[in-house]
Design a protein around this motif. Structure first.
Motif, PDB file in Angstrom:
ATOM      1  N   MET A 144       0.837  -1.115   0.047  1.00 22.54           N
ATOM      2  CA  MET A 144       0.017   0.073  -0.243  1.00 22.54           C
ATOM      3  C   MET A 144       0.859   1.369   0.025  1.00 22.54           C
ATOM      4  N   GLU A 145       2.196   1.349   0.329  1.00 21.95           N
ATOM      5  CA  GLU A 145       2.968   2.360   0.302  1.00 21.95           C
ATOM      6  C   GLU A 145       3.336   2.912  -1.001  1.00 21.95           C
ATOM      7  N   MET A 146       3.355   4.082  -1.054  1.00 21.21           N
ATOM      8  CA  MET A 146       3.706   4.836  -2.317  1.00 21.21           C
ATOM      9  C   MET A 146       4.701   6.135  -2.107  1.00 21.21           C
ATOM     10  N   SER A 147       5.781   6.420  -2.860  1.00 23.76           N
ATOM     11  CA  SER A 147       6.516   7.464  -2.694  1.00 23.76           C
ATOM     12  C   SER A 147       7.065   8.094  -3.759  1.00 23.76           C
ATOM     13  N   ILE A 148       7.482   9.528  -3.829  1.00 30.29           N
ATOM     14  CA  ILE A 148       8.409  10.105  -4.858  1.00 30.29           C
ATOM     15  C   ILE A 148       9.685  10.569  -4.223  1.00 30.29           C
ATOM     16  N   THR A 149      11.056  10.324  -4.417  1.00 29.41           N
ATOM     17  CA  THR A 149      11.994  10.819  -4.059  1.00 29.41           C
ATOM     18  C   THR A 149      12.588  11.809  -4.991  1.00 29.41           C
ATOM     19  N   GLY A 150      13.399  12.876  -4.818  1.00 33.39           N
ATOM     20  CA  GLY A 150      14.172  13.653  -5.366  1.00 33.39           C
ATOM     21  C   GLY A 150      15.257  14.467  -4.724  1.00 33.39           C
ATOM     22  N   ILE A 151      16.263  14.754  -5.581  1.00 33.97           N
ATOM     23  CA  ILE A 151      17.398  15.439  -5.035  1.00 33.97           C
ATOM     24  C   ILE A 151      17.359  17.180  -5.599  1.00 33.97           C
ATOM     25  N   ILE A 152      17.362  17.833  -4.476  1.00 38.33           N
ATOM     26  CA  ILE A 152      17.426  19.298  -4.755  1.00 38.33           C
ATOM     27  C   ILE A 152      19.040  19.728  -4.516  1.00 38.33           C
ATOM     28  N   ARG A 153      19.590  20.504  -5.494  1.00 44.23           N
ATOM     29  CA  ARG A 153      21.052  20.966  -5.126  1.00 44.23           C
ATOM     30  C   ARG A 153      21.028  22.281  -4.921  1.00 44.23           C
ATOM     31  N   GLU A 154      21.670  23.022  -3.837  1.00 43.75           N
ATOM     32  CA  GLU A 154      22.063  24.485  -3.808  1.00 43.75           C
ATOM     33  C   GLU A 154      23.511  24.578  -3.740  1.00 43.75           C
ATOM     34  N   SER A 155      23.970  24.779  -4.879  1.00 41.09           N
ATOM     35  CA  SER A 155      25.526  24.854  -5.066  1.00 41.09           C
ATOM     36  C   SER A 155      25.898  25.802  -6.025  1.00 41.09           C
ATOM     37  N   GLN A 156      27.386  26.076  -5.852  1.00 42.43           N
ATOM     38  CA  GLN A 156      28.104  26.943  -6.726  1.00 42.43           C
ATOM     39  C   GLN A 156      29.505  26.775  -6.578  1.00 42.43           C
ATOM     40  N   VAL A 157      30.186  26.954  -7.877  1.00 42.12           N
ATOM     41  CA  VAL A 157      31.669  26.908  -7.885  1.00 42.12           C
ATOM     42  C   VAL A 157      32.272  27.750  -6.831  1.00 42.12           C
ATOM     43  N   PHE A 158      33.293  27.436  -5.808  1.00 37.95           N
ATOM     44  CA  PHE A 158      34.071  27.937  -4.959  1.00 37.95           C
ATOM     45  C   PHE A 158      33.235  28.361  -3.779  1.00 37.95           C
ATOM     46  N   GLY A 159      32.006  27.522  -3.720  1.00 39.02           N
ATOM     47  CA  GLY A 159      31.105  27.981  -2.803  1.00 39.02           C
ATOM     48  C   GLY A 159      30.426  27.025  -2.190  1.00 39.02           C
ATOM     49  N   PRO A 160      29.535  27.126  -1.490  1.00 41.77           N
ATOM     50  CA  PRO A 160      28.623  26.082  -0.853  1.00 41.77           C
ATOM     51  C   PRO A 160      28.035  25.011  -1.608  1.00 41.77           C
ATOM     52  N   ALA A 161      27.753  23.656  -1.421  1.00 45.64           N
ATOM     53  CA  ALA A 161      27.373  22.706  -2.223  1.00 45.64           C
ATOM     54  C   ALA A 161      26.410  21.877  -1.040  1.00 45.64           C
ATOM     55  N   LEU A 162      25.320  22.388  -0.913  1.00 43.95           N
ATOM     56  CA  LEU A 162      24.415  21.687   0.091  1.00 43.95           C
ATOM     57  C   LEU A 162      23.313  20.811  -0.988  1.00 43.95           C
ATOM     58  N   GLU A 163      23.271  19.717  -0.445  1.00 47.45           N
ATOM     59  CA  GLU A 163      21.982  18.785  -1.344  1.00 47.45           C
ATOM     60  C   GLU A 163      20.861  18.574  -0.222  1.00 47.45           C
ATOM     61  N   LEU A 164      19.741  18.471  -0.916  1.00 45.05           N
ATOM     62  CA  LEU A 164      18.626  17.942   0.256  1.00 45.05           C
ATOM     63  C   LEU A 164      18.016  16.768  -0.793  1.00 45.05           C
ATOM     64  N   LYS A 165      17.824  15.500  -0.085  1.00 45.34           N
ATOM     65  CA  LYS A 165      17.227  14.470  -0.601  1.00 45.34           C
ATOM     66  C   LYS A 165      15.865  14.346  -0.088  1.00 45.34           C
ATOM     67  N   ARG A 166      14.977  14.470  -0.687  1.00 46.21           N
ATOM     68  CA  ARG A 166      13.433  14.757  -0.166  1.00 46.21           C
ATOM     69  C   ARG A 166      12.337  13.316  -0.700  1.00 46.21           C
ATOM     70  N   THR A 167      11.862  12.750   0.405  1.00 50.40           N
ATOM     71  CA  THR A 167      11.056  11.607  -0.108  1.00 50.40           C
ATOM     72  C   THR A 167       9.706  12.093   0.510  1.00 50.40           C
ATOM     73  N   ILE A 168       8.636  12.353  -0.230  1.00 48.09           N
ATOM     74  CA  ILE A 168       7.208  12.453  -0.015  1.00 48.09           C
ATOM     75  C   ILE A 168       6.608  11.261  -0.181  1.00 48.09           C
ATOM     76  N   SER A 169       5.930  10.696   0.854  1.00 45.35           N
ATOM     77  CA  SER A 169       5.372   9.391   0.999  1.00 45.35           C
ATOM     78  C   SER A 169       3.990   9.336   1.492  1.00 45.35           C
ATOM     79  N   GLY A 170       3.402   8.037   1.416  1.00 48.12           N
ATOM     80  CA  GLY A 170       2.014   8.030   1.978  1.00 48.12           C
ATOM     81  C   GLY A 170       1.788   6.361   1.764  1.00 48.12           C
ATOM     82  N   ARG A 171       0.502   6.168   2.233  1.00 50.74           N
ATOM     83  CA  ARG A 171      -0.143   4.755   2.352  1.00 50.74           C
ATOM     84  C   ARG A 171      -1.723   4.765   2.046  1.00 50.74           C
TER      85      ARG A 171
END
Length: 355
Positions: A144-171
């Motif tokens: 009964m489970e369902m989900s969608i997972t994606g990766i969102i990147r907040e980054s730049q050369v010579f700068g911060p490189a943060l990554e968010l892996k998000r899963t939205i799920s339900g049943r």
């Protein structure tokens, strides 16, 4: 509405899981949202919502038994602007929706210091996601489970490189939304991190007399005026009628040190006329603050409950007061948030827990 018991009894009675619910992806083809990728998620319980893949996998339109739960701005679902992170550019691109994510490195107004320039609420909600998986339910196999997972990147050369892996799920059979976020510093330097979940409620869930449910010590940073809602002794937990004083930029906000029970914080909304209550559930350790935004403008009528790592004070002030989080290279932070429709027979108990 299909209850859990009914859905559990569907075995051998359906040909296609989409007859009950699941995840349907598509692309908008008109207006300001043209070309935007979305995913409609149907829980089979009357709860159905739209994930905007190209807006950080935020959640826009949301309905329960035909009633809208979310507030949508005049713009609605709109394409991302990757360079809206200066000044107040974010507000031009704010579509509202049930969930808009603020961060990953800055939450608050525009600011400038020796560490750089930052626009309102950061880049997260204006960054498209890379979808890495979609899991569909399979009732015939008892899944009964369902989900969608994606990766969102907040980054730049010579700068911060943060990554968010998000899963939205339900049943299937459960009227709730689960958001699971993993933030990692992919760069080679220590970087600031701030995160706020801007959960926006609108009519008809929010109406004159609807109750906002939360407990905790609070303070409001806004000055006294005819716009002021949060006053000692005032009734700021009962939703107002539209206010002329909240036309334009009229608003008020409270920063809440929310109470918790065994580490779990809960807040919510109750509309007696609809006999509808909704809970927002999260870890106090992960998200120690709750923000309540109230903007009772005519034709712009909204309130938000916003779990957060920090109030929206910005990097600069958080750094000065010592509350700014820093992530070392490779460091991971996890966050979990659930938005849940309360069972009718549990609503009274739910409301009483906030008294």
């Amino acid at each position: 509405m299909l209850g859990k018991e009914m859905i559990d009894g569907c075995k051998d009675k359906i040909s296609n899981a989409a007859q009950i619910g699941g995840i349907e992806t598509s692309t908008l083809d008109n207006g300001l949202g043209r070309g935007v990728r979305i995913a409609w998620i149907n829980t089979g319980t009357g709860l159905r919502y739209k994930v905007v893949i190209d807006r950080g996998m935020d959640i826009s339109d949301t309905f329960y038994n035909g009633y809208s739960l979310a507030w949508l701005s005049h713009a609605g679902t709109i394409a991302a602007d990757r360079f809206s992170d200066t000044g107040m550019g974010w507000i031009r691109n704010f579509g509202g929706g049930l969930l808009t994510t603020c961060g990953l490195s800055h939450v608050g107004g525009p600011e400038e210091d020796e560490y750089g320039d930052r626009g309102l609420h950061g880049r997260m909600s204006n960054t498209p996601a890379e979808v890495v998986s979609i899991l569909q339910p399979d009732p015939s196999a008892g899944k009964m489970e369902m989900s969608i997972t994606g990766i969102i990147r907040e980054s730049q050369v010579f700068g911060p490189a943060l990554e968010l892996k998000r899963t939205i799920s339900g049943r299937l059979g459960h009227p709730e939304i689960n958001v699971r976020d993993e933030v990692i510093n992919r760069g080679n330097q220590k970087v600031p991190h701030m995160l706020l979940y801007h959960i926006n409620f609108g009519w008809p869930l929010i109406d004159e007399g609807s109750l906002l449910l939360w407990k905790g010590k609070w303070h409001s940073p806004t000055p006294d005026s005819d716009r002021k809602i949060f006053k000692e002794g005032g009734d700021f937990k009962t939703c107002k009628a539209p206010m002329a004083a909240h036309s334009g930029t009229g608003e008020d906000v409270a920063f809440i040190d929310i109470e918790e029970h065994h580490g779990i914080a809960t807040c919510g909304v109750y509309n007696e006329k609809l006999d509808l209550a909704l809970a927002v559930i999260f870890s106090k350790k992960q998200l120690p603050w709750l923000v309540n935004w109230q903007h009772w403008g005519k034709n712009e009528y909204v309130t938000a409950l916003e779990p957060a790592t920090n109030p929206p004070i910005g990097q600069k002030k958080a750094r000065e007061e010592g509350s700014l989080i820093f992530l070392e290279p490779g460091e991971v932070r996890n966050y979990a948030l659930t938005i849940k429709i309360m069972d009718t027979d549990k609503i009274e108990q739910f409301i009483n827990s906030f008294k």
